[in-house]
Design a protein around this motif. Structure first.
Motif, PDB file in Angstrom:
ATOM      1  N   LEU A  76       0.816  -1.214   0.000  1.00 32.82           N
ATOM      2  CA  LEU A  76       0.000   0.000   0.000  1.00 32.82           C
ATOM      3  C   LEU A  76       0.852   1.267   0.000  1.00 32.82           C
ATOM      4  N   GLY A  77       2.172   1.098   0.135  1.00 31.61           N
ATOM      5  CA  GLY A  77       3.070   2.246   0.137  1.00 31.61           C
ATOM      6  C   GLY A  77       3.169   2.970   1.469  1.00 31.61           C
ATOM      7  N   VAL A  78       2.625   2.370   2.520  1.00 31.97           N
ATOM      8  CA  VAL A  78       2.672   3.007   3.839  1.00 31.97           C
ATOM      9  C   VAL A  78       4.071   2.892   4.442  1.00 31.97           C
ATOM     10  N   ILE A  79       4.719   1.749   4.219  1.00 29.14           N
ATOM     11  CA  ILE A  79       6.083   1.541   4.687  1.00 29.14           C
ATOM     12  C   ILE A  79       6.936   1.048   3.527  1.00 29.14           C
ATOM     13  N   LYS A  80       8.241   1.166   3.706  1.00 30.30           N
ATOM     14  CA  LYS A  80       9.171   0.661   2.694  1.00 30.30           C
ATOM     15  C   LYS A  80      10.017  -0.430   3.317  1.00 30.30           C
ATOM     16  N   ILE A  81      10.123  -1.568   2.616  1.00 30.15           N
ATOM     17  CA  ILE A  81      10.995  -2.643   3.076  1.00 30.15           C
ATOM     18  C   ILE A  81      11.946  -3.012   1.941  1.00 30.15           C
ATOM     19  N   ALA A  82      13.105  -3.494   2.335  1.00 26.56           N
ATOM     20  CA  ALA A  82      14.090  -3.909   1.340  1.00 26.56           C
ATOM     21  C   ALA A  82      13.638  -5.204   0.673  1.00 26.56           C
ATOM     22  N   LYS A  83      14.159  -5.444  -0.525  1.00 30.02           N
ATOM     23  CA  LYS A  83      13.867  -6.692  -1.211  1.00 30.02           C
ATOM     24  C   LYS A  83      14.521  -7.851  -0.462  1.00 30.02           C
ATOM     25  N   PHE A  84      13.951  -9.035  -0.644  1.00 28.52           N
ATOM     26  CA  PHE A  84      14.476 -10.223   0.020  1.00 28.52           C
ATOM     27  C   PHE A  84      15.920 -10.469  -0.404  1.00 28.52           C
ATOM     28  N   ASN A  85      16.770 -10.720   0.593  1.00 27.23           N
ATOM     29  CA  ASN A  85      18.189 -10.965   0.347  1.00 27.23           C
ATOM     30  C   ASN A  85      18.535 -12.306   0.980  1.00 27.23           C
ATOM     31  N   LYS A  86      18.830 -13.300   0.150  1.00 29.11           N
ATOM     32  CA  LYS A  86      19.079 -14.658   0.636  1.00 29.11           C
ATOM     33  C   LYS A  86      20.283 -14.712   1.582  1.00 29.11           C
ATOM     34  N   THR A  87      21.334 -13.966   1.278  1.00 25.94           N
ATOM     35  CA  THR A  87      22.522 -13.952   2.134  1.00 25.94           C
ATOM     36  C   THR A  87      22.188 -13.382   3.510  1.00 25.94           C
ATOM     37  N   HIS A  88      21.446 -12.290   3.518  1.00 24.17           N
ATOM     38  CA  HIS A  88      21.031 -11.684   4.787  1.00 24.17           C
ATOM     39  C   HIS A  88      20.119 -12.650   5.563  1.00 24.17           C
ATOM     40  N   PHE A  89      19.206 -13.291   4.844  1.00 25.33           N
ATOM     41  CA  PHE A  89      18.297 -14.250   5.475  1.00 25.33           C
ATOM     42  C   PHE A  89      19.070 -15.362   6.174  1.00 25.33           C
ATOM     43  N   LYS A  90      20.077 -15.910   5.493  1.00 24.71           N
ATOM     44  CA  LYS A  90      20.892 -16.977   6.094  1.00 24.71           C
ATOM     45  C   LYS A  90      21.605 -16.485   7.348  1.00 24.71           C
ATOM     46  N   ARG A  91      22.040 -15.224   7.319  1.00 19.22           N
ATOM     47  CA  ARG A  91      22.781 -14.671   8.444  1.00 19.22           C
ATOM     48  C   ARG A  91      21.896 -14.460   9.678  1.00 19.22           C
ATOM     49  N   VAL A  92      20.647 -14.104   9.479  1.00 23.48           N
ATOM     50  CA  VAL A  92      19.783 -13.796  10.621  1.00 23.48           C
ATOM     51  C   VAL A  92      18.801 -14.909  10.967  1.00 23.48           C
ATOM     52  N   PHE A  93      18.750 -15.964  10.171  1.00 23.48           N
ATOM     53  CA  PHE A  93      17.743 -17.005  10.397  1.00 23.48           C
ATOM     54  C   PHE A  93      17.853 -17.635  11.785  1.00 23.48           C
ATOM     55  N   LEU A  94      19.051 -18.039  12.185  1.00 25.21           N
ATOM     56  CA  LEU A  94      19.215 -18.717  13.470  1.00 25.21           C
ATOM     57  C   LEU A  94      18.803 -17.813  14.630  1.00 25.21           C
ATOM     58  N   VAL A  95      19.224 -16.567  14.580  1.00 19.06           N
ATOM     59  CA  VAL A  95      18.853 -15.629  15.648  1.00 19.06           C
ATOM     60  C   VAL A  95      17.341 -15.430  15.670  1.00 19.06           C
ATOM     61  N   SER A  96      16.736 -15.324  14.506  1.00 21.14           N
ATOM     62  CA  SER A  96      15.277 -15.163  14.430  1.00 21.14           C
ATOM     63  C   SER A  96      14.547 -16.385  14.972  1.00 21.14           C
ATOM     64  N   ALA A  97      15.056 -17.561  14.648  1.00 23.02           N
ATOM     65  CA  ALA A  97      14.430 -18.793  15.137  1.00 23.02           C
ATOM     66  C   ALA A  97      14.538 -18.891  16.658  1.00 23.02           C
ATOM     67  N   VAL A  98      15.688 -18.537  17.197  1.00 24.53           N
ATOM     68  CA  VAL A  98      15.859 -18.555  18.653  1.00 24.53           C
ATOM     69  C   VAL A  98      14.942 -17.516  19.300  1.00 24.53           C
ATOM     70  N   PHE A  99      14.785 -16.351  18.663  1.00 27.16           N
ATOM     71  CA  PHE A  99      13.874 -15.334  19.185  1.00 27.16           C
ATOM     72  C   PHE A  99      12.438 -15.851  19.198  1.00 27.16           C
TER      73      PHE A  99
END
Length: 166
Positions: A76-99
């Motif tokens: 809807l254009g209310v917020i802006k998010i970055a495009k999906f980045n597989k490298t970034h996803f791999k880096r934060v996945f474990l921390v996100s899962a633990v959270f």
């Protein structure tokens, strides 16, 4: 980076721009705090009034709702998010899962204890993590961070001592 003068903020904004950023920051903090407290009462009501006993499914549902809301607001254009980045996803996945696991444990605790005790337990976790960080990695947060953590922890203990029910 040199410390800002009284005419600018940490990002180098000066005058009215610095004041506007401060107001935005304070507003965001107040909104976050209000929503955090409201969510605790809402979740406790779900567990206590409706006798719902599945904290993991509640966390999953709330997480899915949040992700969908972010995508909707982005489209809807209310917020802006970055495009999906597989490298970034791999880096934060474990921390996100633990959270996510931590959230399930938080919800499980909310099922078992009253809100004041829950508040005390949640506010006491950060000093405990800081202690572990010091013991395991010899890391000490800045005095400013320690002050904020202890202020929050003491506030949680004072608020938690005010009421034994709900």
């Amino acid at each position: 980076m040199p410390l800002p003068t009284h005419h600018q903020d940490l990002h180098g904004n000066k005058g009215a721009a610095a004041r506007k950023m401060r107001v935005a920051g304070i507003s965001a903090a107040l909104f976050y705090g209000s929503m955090s407290v409201a969510s605790v009462f809402l979740n406790k009501a779900i567990f206590q009034v409706w006798r719902y006993r599945y904290p993991a499914s509640l966390v999953t549902g709330q997480t899915v709702f949040t992700v969908l809301a972010i995508f909707l607001l982005s489209n809807l254009g209310v917020i802006k998010i970055a495009k999906f980045n597989k490298t970034h996803f791999k880096r934060v996945f474990l921390v996100s899962a633990v959270f996510q696991l931590k959230l399930v444990l938080d919800m499980s605790a909310l099922v078992l204890v009253n809100i004041p005790m829950y508040g005390i337990l949640k506010s006491a976790t950060t000093p405990f993590v800081m202690l572990l960080d010091y013991l395991l990695r010899q890391r000490v947060p800045s005095a400013r961070i320690q002050g904020a953590v202890w202020l929050t922890t003491c506030g949680g203990v004072v608020a938690g001592g005010g009421g034994p029910f709900f």
